[in-house]
Design a protein around this motif. Structure first.
Motif, short mmCIF file in Angstrom:
data_model
loop_
_atom_site.label_atom_id
_atom_site.label_comp_id
_atom_site.label_asym_id
_atom_site.label_seq_id
_atom_site.Cartn_x
_atom_site.Cartn_y
_atom_site.Cartn_z
N GLU A 1 2.03 -57.86 48.55
CA GLU A 1 2.47 -56.52 48.15
C GLU A 1 1.87 -55.44 49.04
O GLU A 1 1.67 -54.30 48.63
N GLY A 2 1.57 -55.80 50.29
CA GLY A 2 1.09 -54.83 51.26
C GLY A 2 -0.33 -54.35 51.02
O GLY A 2 -0.79 -53.42 51.69
N GLN A 3 -1.08 -55.00 50.09
CA GLN A 3 -2.42 -54.49 49.80
C GLN A 3 -3.44 -55.56 49.42
O GLN A 3 -4.64 -55.35 49.63
N PHE A 4 -3.03 -56.69 48.89
CA PHE A 4 -3.99 -57.69 48.40
C PHE A 4 -4.20 -58.78 49.45
O PHE A 4 -3.25 -59.44 49.88
N GLU B 1 -11.31 -43.52 46.12
CA GLU B 1 -10.19 -44.47 46.07
C GLU B 1 -10.41 -45.49 44.97
O GLU B 1 -9.49 -45.82 44.20
N THR C 1 -14.16 -43.47 49.95
CA THR C 1 -13.94 -44.86 49.53
C THR C 1 -14.21 -45.04 48.04
O THR C 1 -13.51 -45.77 47.35
N LEU D 1 -1.16 -59.86 53.63
CA LEU D 1 -1.35 -58.95 52.51
C LEU D 1 -0.20 -59.12 51.52
O LEU D 1 0.96 -58.91 51.87
N ASP E 1 -13.81 -56.47 49.44
CA ASP E 1 -12.44 -56.36 48.94
C ASP E 1 -12.41 -55.52 47.66
O ASP E 1 -13.03 -55.89 46.66
N GLN E 2 -11.70 -54.40 47.69
CA GLN E 2 -11.66 -53.54 46.51
C GLN E 2 -10.94 -54.22 45.35
O GLN E 2 -11.22 -53.91 44.18
N ALA E 3 -10.02 -55.11 45.62
CA ALA E 3 -9.35 -55.84 44.53
C ALA E 3 -10.35 -56.74 43.80
O ALA E 3 -10.28 -56.90 42.58
N HIS F 1 -8.32 -46.16 41.48
CA HIS F 1 -7.77 -47.47 41.10
C HIS F 1 -8.13 -47.80 39.65
O HIS F 1 -7.29 -48.31 38.90
#
Length: 386
Positions: free
Chosen positions: A21-24, A313, A310, A19, A282-284, A317
């Protein structure tokens, strides 16, 4: 790898990271780029992530062939680029660190020192001569941290662009630039479009033949496409006409509604319809698609008097990343008191230039003739807007 006369690539690839930056999610890893300009004086452009300090030093010393560096130019203090500043300064005690005032303040936070007596403070318009290579500095605040500086080498016509023009993925993996650069941009830089526009105007006055970012490949040749994409992204323009349907579904009824809406849109002439399940995809990627396309449909269930977590969230974003200038439509499901559309709209009303579709699809448990008629009406409206 030699980028231009006297400019060497000394970065590293990271295939251990899961991941960024801890998220992507980064299934193809990351590249942490660093460069050495070897002239009468030697300048090193940024360092790399803390886990690769020794590999970076080995790459640097191979490029220097027995010489020692004079300068470490710190364009960006995010730890994936600055973690080895202290290692560099200890290893090369005669070297000077070059950075903005804000960057030195951050060094005090990270390393407990501003390297007084060994530092050079730069700002917009500052210059540094290495001999043949003449460097000048371009302030790029909030692209995407406040201390960021770009560096322009007028001799080689190279722009060192910090995190701008970067992308996900290690350099030893073949990838399309647009997809992962877009996901990187909207996930990390996207909120700061106004700042990106400002720095694009500055660099437009420069003769640039090569862009050296801190992530992703070195860009050279015809740079028109990359510059055009950044201009579109940072001005929140539509890159691809089409509809994105982002949904959550508990028991499958909302998913069925989305499938019928997607089919209706395609039948009525929509050339591109993208459907994403926010609970599984993937939300990104979903965020990237929302910014890329002209129309966004949000479909979800009423949940605890509001709407599904969800989806909440995802909408958060969108707001946090400065989503704007798009058409947005709603599909809501609620067995006894549908309230999801109202809640989603309330959050998105914070965003600039949102055109809310007049038609809302409301499903009370499962599809019926009334909700199918609403699907048809919404599809007509959205195709007209595309």
């Amino acid at each position: 790898m030699q980028i231009a006369d006297g400019i060497h690539y000394i970065g590293v690839n990271d295939h251990d990271i899961d991941l960024f930056e801890g998220q992507f999610v980064v299934p193809d890893g990351m590249a942490y780029n660093s460069y050495a300009i070897v002239d009468q004086k030697i300048a090193v452009m940024d360092s790399v992530d803390q886990h690769f300090g020794q590999e970076w030093i080995q790459n640097l010393e191979a490029a220097l062939d027995g010489r020692e560096p004079d300068y470490l130019i710190v364009q960006h203090m995010e730890p994936d680029h600055s973690a080895n500043v202290s290692l560099f300064m200890e290893r090369y005690p005669q070297a000077t660190v070059v950075a903005s005032v804000s960057a030195f303040n951050m060094m005090a936070n990270y390393f407990g020192t501003k390297y007084e007596g060994r530092n050079m403070v730069i700002k917009e318009g500052s210059t540094l001569s290495l001999g043949t290579h003449e460097l000048s500095f371009v302030a790029a605040p909030l692209v995407h941290w406040p201390e960021v500086m770009f560096t322009y080498d007028a001799t080689a016509k190279v722009l060192f662009s910090a995190d701008a023009f970067g992308k996900f993925g290690a350099l030893d993996v073949e990838q399309d630039w647009d997809c992962e650069a877009r996901r990187y941009y909207f996930g990390i830089v996207g909120k700061f479009g106004k700042n990106v526009q400002a720095v694009l105007k500055k660099v437009a006055a420069l003769d640039i033949q090569t862009i050296c970012p801190l992530h992703g490949p070195v860009l050279s040749g015809d740079l028109t496409h990359y510059l055009s994409q950044y201009d579109t992204w940072s001005s929140y323009g539509v890159e691809t006409p089409g509809v994105v349907i982002a949904y959550t579904s508990v028991y499958g009824h909302t998913r069925q509604t989305v499938e019928e809406l997607a089919a209706a849109l395609s039948k009525k002439g929509a050339q591109r319809v993208v459907v994403t399940d926010l609970a599984r995809d993937d939300q990104a990627e979903a965020l990237e698609d929302a910014f890329r396309h002209s129309v966004l449909v949000l479909a979800t269930t009423t949940y605890n008097g509001g709407f599904f977590p969800t989806m909440h969230e995802f909408v958060s974003h969108l707001v946090d990343h400065n989503f704007q200038r798009r058409t947005v439509a709603f599909v809501q499901n609620g067995s006894w008191m549908p309230a999801a559309a109202k809640g989603m709209r309330a959050l998105l009303e914070q965003c600039a230039g949102i055109d809310f579709a007049q038609n809302v699809v409301t499903v009370k448990g499962s599809l019926d003739d009334e909700s199918r008629a609403q699907i048809d009406a919404l599809a007509d409206e959205l195709v007209a807007k595309i």
